[in-house]
Scaffold this motif. Sequence first.
Motif: not given
Length: 126
Positions: A6-13, A25-26
């Motif tokens: 579980h968790g949240i990953s943040v990125g820029i595309e 979000a997983v």
Amino acid sequence: MSNDRHGISVGIERSGSKFYMTFVAVGKLTHEDYLYMVPMLESAIAGVEEPEINVLADISELDGWELRAAWDDLKLGVAHGKSFEKIAIVGEGRLQEWMAKMTDWFTPYDAKFFESKKEAREWLND
């Protein structure tokens, strides 16, 4: 201790000439997930005057929130909602589509549900 992912990953595309933030979000989100993610988001928008951020949010593997994490999510939306212009929410099923509609109704930015990342990116690029 659970081994559930579980968790949240943040990125820029970048797509064409536009940049946008990505959130994935997983699992079932926890308060600790927000303690990790919120400073990353705030750091990314710090110093940007009148940010107009477009977001691609992938919730296709989201199983929900713990109660405290749902509160964290609400506080995040209140604190930074005006920084966002459009949020494309990619997910699966009627419940996630309903969550996206609720987001659109109660926030100052445009939110729209998609079942495909390709369609979501095209909408963000309009």
